[in-house]
Motif scaffolding. Structure first.
Motif, PDB file in Angstrom:
ATOM      1  N   SER A   1       1.010   0.508  11.074  1.00  0.00           N
ATOM      2  CA  SER A   1       0.828   1.863  10.550  1.00  0.00           C
ATOM      3  C   SER A   1       0.669   1.789   9.042  1.00  0.00           C
ATOM      4  CB  SER A   1       2.039   2.734  10.897  1.00  0.00           C
ATOM      5  OG  SER A   1       2.016   3.946  10.163  1.00  0.00           O
ATOM      6  N   PRO A   2      -0.526   2.086   8.503  1.00  0.00           N
ATOM      7  CA  PRO A   2      -0.749   1.957   7.056  1.00  0.00           C
ATOM      8  C   PRO A   2       0.295   2.644   6.182  1.00  0.00           C
ATOM      9  CG  PRO A   2      -2.839   2.231   8.160  1.00  0.00           C
ATOM     10  CD  PRO A   2      -1.779   2.427   9.214  1.00  0.00           C
ATOM     11  N   PRO A   3       0.739   3.874   6.479  1.00  0.00           N
ATOM     12  CA  PRO A   3       1.774   4.481   5.635  1.00  0.00           C
ATOM     13  C   PRO A   3       3.064   3.659   5.621  1.00  0.00           C
ATOM     14  CG  PRO A   3       0.726   6.153   6.985  1.00  0.00           C
ATOM     15  CD  PRO A   3       0.254   4.841   7.507  1.00  0.00           C
ATOM     16  N   LYS A   4       3.417   3.084   6.768  1.00  0.00           N
ATOM     17  CA  LYS A   4       4.608   2.241   6.836  1.00  0.00           C
ATOM     18  C   LYS A   4       4.394   0.949   6.058  1.00  0.00           C
ATOM     19  CE  LYS A   4       8.709   1.117   8.522  1.00  0.00           C
ATOM     20  NZ  LYS A   4       9.942   1.828   8.108  1.00  0.00           N
ATOM     21  N   THR A   5       3.171   0.418   6.105  1.00  0.00           N
ATOM     22  CA  THR A   5       2.860  -0.791   5.337  1.00  0.00           C
ATOM     23  C   THR A   5       3.074  -0.541   3.856  1.00  0.00           C
ATOM     24  OG1 THR A   5       1.154  -1.355   6.965  1.00  0.00           O
ATOM     25  CG2 THR A   5       1.130  -2.565   4.895  1.00  0.00           C
ATOM     26  N   VAL A   6       2.591   0.593   3.371  1.00  0.00           N
ATOM     27  CA  VAL A   6       2.775   0.948   1.957  1.00  0.00           C
ATOM     28  C   VAL A   6       4.260   0.983   1.612  1.00  0.00           C
ATOM     29  CG1 VAL A   6       2.493   2.787   0.253  1.00  0.00           C
ATOM     30  CG2 VAL A   6       0.599   2.222   1.798  1.00  0.00           C
ATOM     31  N   GLU A   7       5.042   1.580   2.491  1.00  0.00           N
ATOM     32  CA  GLU A   7       6.480   1.711   2.259  1.00  0.00           C
ATOM     33  C   GLU A   7       7.169   0.351   2.161  1.00  0.00           C
ATOM     34  OE1 GLU A   7      10.308   2.988   4.963  1.00  0.00           O
ATOM     35  OE2 GLU A   7       8.485   4.198   5.169  1.00  0.00           O
ATOM     36  N   VAL A   8       6.910  -0.521   3.145  1.00  0.00           N
ATOM     37  CA  VAL A   8       7.621  -1.802   3.153  1.00  0.00           C
ATOM     38  C   VAL A   8       7.097  -2.746   2.071  1.00  0.00           C
ATOM     39  CG1 VAL A   8       8.228  -1.584   5.586  1.00  0.00           C
ATOM     40  CG2 VAL A   8       6.180  -2.867   4.955  1.00  0.00           C
ATOM     41  N   VAL A   9       5.822  -2.654   1.731  1.00  0.00           N
ATOM     42  CA  VAL A   9       5.275  -3.521   0.691  1.00  0.00           C
ATOM     43  C   VAL A   9       5.804  -3.125  -0.683  1.00  0.00           C
ATOM     44  CG1 VAL A   9       3.148  -4.108  -0.547  1.00  0.00           C
ATOM     45  CG2 VAL A   9       3.256  -4.328   1.938  1.00  0.00           C
ATOM     46  N   ARG A  10       5.939  -1.827  -0.928  1.00  0.00           N
ATOM     47  CA  ARG A  10       6.554  -1.399  -2.198  1.00  0.00           C
ATOM     48  C   ARG A  10       7.992  -1.928  -2.288  1.00  0.00           C
ATOM     49  NH1 ARG A  10       3.763   2.819  -5.047  1.00  0.00           N
ATOM     50  NH2 ARG A  10       5.686   3.156  -6.203  1.00  0.00           N
ATOM     51  N   ARG A  11       8.662  -1.944  -1.175  1.00  0.00           N
ATOM     52  CA  ARG A  11      10.021  -2.496  -1.152  1.00  0.00           C
ATOM     53  C   ARG A  11      10.005  -3.989  -1.461  1.00  0.00           C
ATOM     54  NH1 ARG A  11      13.973  -2.357   4.211  1.00  0.00           N
ATOM     55  NH2 ARG A  11      15.636  -3.686   3.376  1.00  0.00           N
ATOM     56  N   LEU A  12       9.057  -4.720  -0.855  1.00  0.00           N
ATOM     57  CA  LEU A  12       8.953  -6.157  -1.100  1.00  0.00           C
ATOM     58  C   LEU A  12       8.675  -6.469  -2.563  1.00  0.00           C
ATOM     59  CD1 LEU A  12       6.868  -7.125   2.066  1.00  0.00           C
ATOM     60  CD2 LEU A  12       9.145  -8.020   1.514  1.00  0.00           C
ATOM     61  N   VAL A  13       7.771  -5.690  -3.164  1.00  0.00           N
ATOM     62  CA  VAL A  13       7.347  -5.954  -4.543  1.00  0.00           C
ATOM     63  C   VAL A  13       8.364  -5.446  -5.559  1.00  0.00           C
ATOM     64  CG1 VAL A  13       5.596  -5.423  -6.284  1.00  0.00           C
ATOM     65  CG2 VAL A  13       4.897  -6.013  -3.942  1.00  0.00           C
ATOM     66  N   GLU A  14       8.844  -4.220  -5.359  1.00  0.00           N
ATOM     67  CA  GLU A  14       9.650  -3.572  -6.389  1.00  0.00           C
ATOM     68  C   GLU A  14      11.153  -3.784  -6.232  1.00  0.00           C
ATOM     69  OE1 GLU A  14       8.366   0.532  -6.584  1.00  0.00           O
ATOM     70  OE2 GLU A  14       6.252  -0.071  -6.459  1.00  0.00           O
ATOM     71  N   GLN A  15      11.614  -3.997  -4.994  1.00  0.00           N
ATOM     72  CA  GLN A  15      13.046  -4.203  -4.790  1.00  0.00           C
ATOM     73  C   GLN A  15      13.378  -5.663  -4.490  1.00  0.00           C
ATOM     74  OE1 GLN A  15      14.913  -1.301  -2.125  1.00  0.00           O
ATOM     75  NE2 GLN A  15      13.306   0.171  -2.576  1.00  0.00           N
ATOM     76  N   ASP A  16      12.696  -6.238  -3.502  1.00  0.00           N
ATOM     77  CA  ASP A  16      12.945  -7.642  -3.174  1.00  0.00           C
ATOM     78  C   ASP A  16      12.363  -8.579  -4.225  1.00  0.00           C
ATOM     79  OD1 ASP A  16      14.235  -7.078  -0.661  1.00  0.00           O
ATOM     80  OD2 ASP A  16      12.263  -6.680   0.185  1.00  0.00           O
ATOM     81  N   LYS A  17      11.368  -8.089  -4.943  1.00  0.00           N
ATOM     82  CA  LYS A  17      10.724  -8.854  -6.027  1.00  0.00           C
ATOM     83  C   LYS A  17      10.236 -10.226  -5.555  1.00  0.00           C
ATOM     84  CE  LYS A  17      13.071  -6.441  -9.782  1.00  0.00           C
ATOM     85  NZ  LYS A  17      11.860  -5.657 -10.121  1.00  0.00           N
ATOM     86  N   VAL A  18       9.369 -10.188  -4.550  1.00  0.00           N
ATOM     87  CA  VAL A  18       8.793 -11.428  -4.026  1.00  0.00           C
ATOM     88  C   VAL A  18       7.771 -11.992  -5.002  1.00  0.00           C
ATOM     89  CG1 VAL A  18       9.160 -10.740  -1.632  1.00  0.00           C
ATOM     90  CG2 VAL A  18       6.992 -10.164  -2.755  1.00  0.00           C
TER      91      VAL A  18
END
Length: 405
Positions: free
Chosen positions: A88-105
């Motif tokens: 689901s593209p909206p869910k992808t946006v949500e989890v990717v922002r988390r990966l980049v901005e919170q998890d800092k991959v």
């Protein structure tokens, strides 16, 4: 301050006087990399309409566990952070922002799906975070001029579509072509390439019908296609719907020449659910060794893969080619990170990814290698056709690209 002082005292005066560069001074890191860790981000459909692909994320996870058991990459353990986006593209946006901005991959690796990756394409490039070896063959992933932080992996859909078109025109007399297309960028890219391959014969497409990933079945679409009297069926669908289409065509007695996209070529996830009897003669394009093909029974590369699967994924279906895919793309990512050495910056990750020449990845078909450059973000550009016979795929013809088709 105390830590810094101890570090300084531990360095010999001779080393300082000679101007020798200290090892720790040479290391360069961005978010997601330290002396002990490399953090990779991933999003995939562990649930939802494309959940058959969820095994890819599981296979990648197992690969990094193997790497960590062997000591990691240049002494660093890989922390693979993966989330379910349900295709689901909206869910992808949500989890990717988390990966980049919170998890800092450090980077994203093998995020799956054309619509899903499209939803984060601009964001990743604005953030200048690598969106590397994406699990989709859309041609847009090979555009380093406009999107220098995104790179594909598998052969692009446009090229694959052209190859099918050329094969149909050379082998099917008086072709009347019916097309089932997933209504998103994945489907459109395939069909665009297919029409390009047909050229002046594009009028031989007598019917094109679409479906949404939220649809329960494609039964009505297959009935519509059969009613055209078409003698060729191009099945542009993800696994769940590809299997439904094959089974429905058989149920209603439609027996066209069938061509199916490589992304749905898994024997375990598609052909077996569709019914082996219903799948006989289907043609697809391959770039990986299929674990059900008897020609690879004693293959050294797949022997190593089977040993990996037995140890790290006991109980998993070794007839599912998605696990071979997961292994090969992880192997390439592994090599990319090894080449980065102690310069684990996002810029260097992309630089190394764009610097492979005739690199052999175990599990690719003979004659297919990884080739990239700063102006070429398509790592794999060749395929070989195969037909389904019995309970496995059989390769035929030569390795080819769109130009040689």
């Amino acid at each position: 301050m105390r830590t810094n002082r101890r570090t300084f005292i531990g360095v010999s005066a001779a080393a300082l006087l000679s101007g020798s560069r200290l090892a720790f001074a040479e290391k360069k890191y961005d978010d997601g990399a330290t002396d002990t860790e490399i953090k990779l981000g991933h999003a995939g459909p562990y649930s939802g309409p494309a959940s058959a692909y969820g095994v890819i994320g599981k296979g990648i996870e197992a690969y990094w566990k193997m790497v960590n058991d062997q000591g990691g990459i240049n002494g660093r353990k890989v922390n693979f952070v993966t989330y379910d986006d349900g295709y689901s593209p909206p869910k992808t946006v949500e989890v990717v922002r988390r990966l980049v901005e919170q998890d800092k991959v450090l980077c994203l690796f093998n995020t799956l799906g054309t619509p899903s990756n499209t939803a984060i394409h601009k964001y990743m490039n604005q953030k200048k975070v690598p969106q590397l070896y994406v699990a989709t063959g859309a041609s847009k992933w090979g555009d380093p001029k406009h999107f220098p932080w995104t790179m594909g992996y598998q052969p692009d859909y446009n090229t694959e579509g052209q190859i099918y078109a050329k094969h149909i025109m050379a082998n099917v007399k008086d072709a009347k072509i019916a097309v089932l297309m997933q209504n998103d960028d994945f489907g459109k890219d395939y069909v665009d390439g297919f029409k390009k391959g047909l050229g002046g014969d594009a009028g031989k497409i007598v019917k094109l019908v679409t479906y949404e990933v939220t649809d329960p079945t494609v039964d009505s679409q297959i009935i519509q296609l059969k009613d055209t009297g078409a003698n060729v069926f191009l099945n542009v669908a993800t696994p769940k719907f590809a299997a439904q289409a094959i089974r429905k065509a058989a149920d209603i007695g439609w027996k066209p020449a069938q061509y199916m996209t490589n992304v749905s070529a898994s024997v375990a996830a598609v052909l077996k659910p569709a019914g082996f009897d219903n799948a006989q003669g289907i043609i697809t394009a391959a770039y990986l060794k299929d674990p059900t093909d008897k020609r690879w029974a004693d293959d050294a590369e797949l022997k190593v893969w089977r040993e990996f699967m037995t140890k790290y994924m006991p109980g998993a279906n070794q007839g599912d080619g998605n696990y071979v895919y997961a292994y090969t793309v992880s192997y390439l990512m592994h090599e990319t990170l090894k080449k980065c050495g102690d310069t684990l910056t996002r810029e260097n990750v992309m630089k190394q990814a764009a610097n492979f020449q005739k690199f052999r990845v175990p599990g690719l078909l003979p004659g297919i290698t990884i080739n990239t450059s700063p102006t070429d973000f398509f790592p794999i550009q060749s395929v070989q056709l195969e037909a389904f016979k019995g309970e496995s795929w059989e390769l035929f013809g030569e390795v080819m690209s769109a130009e040689s088709a």
